[in-house]
Design an enzyme around this catalytic site. Structure first.
Site, PDB file in Angstrom:
ATOM      1  N   GLU A 277       9.504   2.825   6.536  1.00  0.00           N
ATOM      2  CA  GLU A 277       8.500   3.953   6.078  1.00  0.00           C
ATOM      3  C   GLU A 277       8.469   5.119   6.978  1.00  0.00           C
ATOM      4  OE1 GLU A 277       4.355   3.397   3.817  1.00  0.00           O
ATOM      5  OE2 GLU A 277       4.434   2.418   5.597  1.00  0.00           O
TER       6      GLU A 277
ATOM      7  N   GLU B 200      -3.714  -4.188   3.211  1.00  0.00           N
ATOM      8  CA  GLU B 200      -2.732  -3.306   2.376  1.00  0.00           C
ATOM      9  C   GLU B 200      -2.057  -2.463   3.275  1.00  0.00           C
ATOM     10  OE1 GLU B 200      -1.292  -0.296   1.029  1.00  0.00           O
ATOM     11  OE2 GLU B 200      -3.359   0.755   0.910  1.00  0.00           O
TER      12      GLU B 200
ATOM     13  N   CYS C 230       1.254   5.285   1.005  1.00  0.00           N
ATOM     14  CA  CYS C 230       1.969   3.994   1.284  1.00  0.00           C
ATOM     15  C   CYS C 230       2.494   3.903  -0.042  1.00  0.00           C
ATOM     16  CB  CYS C 230       1.239   2.993   1.528  1.00  0.00           C
ATOM     17  SG  CYS C 230      -0.450   2.975   0.444  1.00  0.00           S
TER      18      CYS C 230
END
Length: 488
Positions: A387, A254, A288
């Site tokens: 990110e 993940e 996230c």
């Protein structure tokens, strides 16, 4: 008066509190003011070898995989009950380590983590661990059996929530687990070890080894590990997959996200702005799944930009242990600098700084960054593609729905997302049609939700495999087909 630092001198290896092989330690410091929160041993590769050996013995010869399912699930339910009894302690420790606002930690870290053990137990009771099928020539018995020894590597942002997503299904399946918490947040993992010990996990089933990347690399490359479940960055996920591939261990990854929240022209302003703020700034933006790209229709761009600027500018920033705090510090000074660097990059790229952009006055000792909103962002800018992992959000203008879908999909990531439209039956139906067009693993119509009963995971660089729901349980199982005589 500040609490005394939590100092631990042992490691939880195979269900026992053991002296570590080395003498290195990890200092856990407050991201609010830099004071010492706690100290734990730094697990070494030798400690990993001991933990994996204990897990291997417990899986190959111990009672845990061979217990009746009901007995394993009873342990999970005891873990849930014991965590709930100590949820305030879990929440306080997590916030002190990583800066999550206390209100967020109480609900989305401690309580939501505990809930997962009960939800997995309920799902496992209905799960088809054995299934009869008609084969081409004879009956078949399809068995779903535990994968074996699991290495679970968890991050610092929501440590117990992610731990539960791995540990609960692994235990329900009958696996044994070596848990590797982040060096930034090891103290809550000690609380979990105490809970699991009190809940009656047999010897060897669980080890907890706080450590850095070198020890993590040794764990995921260990030939006696059958599966690696990892949550973290894309770069680290690639290394984990390559390392696990050397001995063909199964993997669940993940990884990161750069999720888009699409605002359609018929969206309601107040509820949409509230949903976008909640979805983009949760956990100080260190999530996230955060909606870090907000796509606004050109016809309503100025209206929504002004409303979001006001909300971002009005956020209460401060001590994460203060129940009134909405935005706490980032986990570390390093993470703070990363965010400030991206804010500089965004301005150099030509984005318009609408609010924030610096360190709040009076909070310079901590790892704080103001909630920051950029306008006039294009999807090719680095702040729209990479990110950032903090309270830094981009507004992107679009002309029509097809362009909005194209922009949302124009990303290396595909973890989460949302669409905001009219709050009517027709509007929701329209939102579902938009959801079908977006390449992402989780999506919400008119809000922001991660539901623990549904599968969670990513497309593209956001990961491999799924967590939560029956799909998450299935990640810890192997399939075996037994062909039966035709006369049976």
């Amino acid at each position: 008066m500040a609490e005394a630092p939590a100092v631990h001198g042992t490691l939880f290896i195979g269900g026992r509190w053991e002296t570590p092989a080395g003498t290195d330690t990890i200092d856990v410091v407050s991201p609010h003011d830099g004071t010492l929160v706690g100290r734990v041993p730094h697990a070494s590769p030798q400690d990993v070898d001991r933990a994996v050996a204990a897990a291997r013995e417990a899986f190959d010869h111990g009672p845990w995989p061979r217990l009746p399912l009901a007995e394993r699930l009873a342990v999970l339910e005891r873990i849930q009950a014991l965590m709930l009894e100590r949820k305030d302690e879990f929440a306080r420790v997590i916030s002190a380590q990583n800066g999550s606002p206390a209100s967020f930690s109480a609900v989305n870290q401690a309580a939501a983590a505990a809930l997962q053990y009960g939800l997995v137990a309920a799902a496992a009771r209905e799960f088809p661990f054995e299934e009869r099928r008609e084969g081409l020539r004879q009956p078949l018995l399809v068995l779903r059996e535990p994968v074996g020894v699991v290495a679970a590597v968890v991050p610092w942002n929501v440590p117990q929530f992610v731990t539960a997503a791995k540990l609960a299904p692994a235990l329900a399946a009958g696996c044994t687990v070596v848990l590797k918490p982040s060096p930034e947040t090891p103290l809550d993992a000690y609380l979990l070890a105490e809970v699991c010990e009190a809940a009656g996990l047999p010897e060897g089933v669980l080890s907890v080894l706080p450590a850095d990347r070198e020890t993590s690399a040794h764990l995921v490359a260990h030939p006696d590990v059958d599966k690696v479940s990892f949550t973290g960055s894309v770069a680290a996920g690639r290394q984990v997959m390559a390392s696990a591939a050397q001995h063909l261990a199964r993997v669940t990854l993940e990884l990161g996200g750069k999720s888009a929240g699409i605002v359609l022209p018929d969206a309601d302003l107040p509820s949409t702005v509230a949903g976008l703020a909640a979805g983009s700034l949760l956990n100080n933006g260190q999530a996230c799944v955060a909606l870090t790209r907000i796509l606004l229709p050109a016809s309503r761009y100025e209206e929504f930009a002004a409303a979001l600027t006001a909300v971002f500018g009005g956020m209460r920033v401060g001590d994460p242990l203060d129940p009134e705090t909405q935005i706490g510090p980032l986990v570390s000074k390093r993470q703070q600098q990363r965010n400030l660097d991206y804010i500089r990059i965004g301005q150099e790229e030509g984005a318009k700084l609408l609010v924030g952009g610096g360190v709040p006055a009076g909070l310079e000792a901590g790892a704080y960054v103001q909630p920051t909103l950029f306008g006039e962002v294009t999807n090719g800018m680095r702040i729209a593609r990479e990110e950032i992992f903090g309270p830094v959000v981009c507004l992107i203008r679009y002309e029509d729905e097809d362009e909005a879908v194209r922009i949302a999909n124009d990303s290396d990531f595909g973890l989460s997302g949302a669409v905001f439209t009219a709050r009517t039956e027709e509007g929701v139906a329209h939102g579902v049609e938009v959801a079908r067009r977006i390449r992402t693993g989780t999506y919400t119509v008119n809000g922001f939700t991660i539901d623990l009963r549904g599968p969670f995971g990513g497309y593209k660089n956001s990961g491999v495999g799924r967590e939560f729901g029956t799909e998450g349980l299935g990640e810890y199982l192997e399939h075996k087909t037994v062909a039966l005589p035709a006369t049976v």
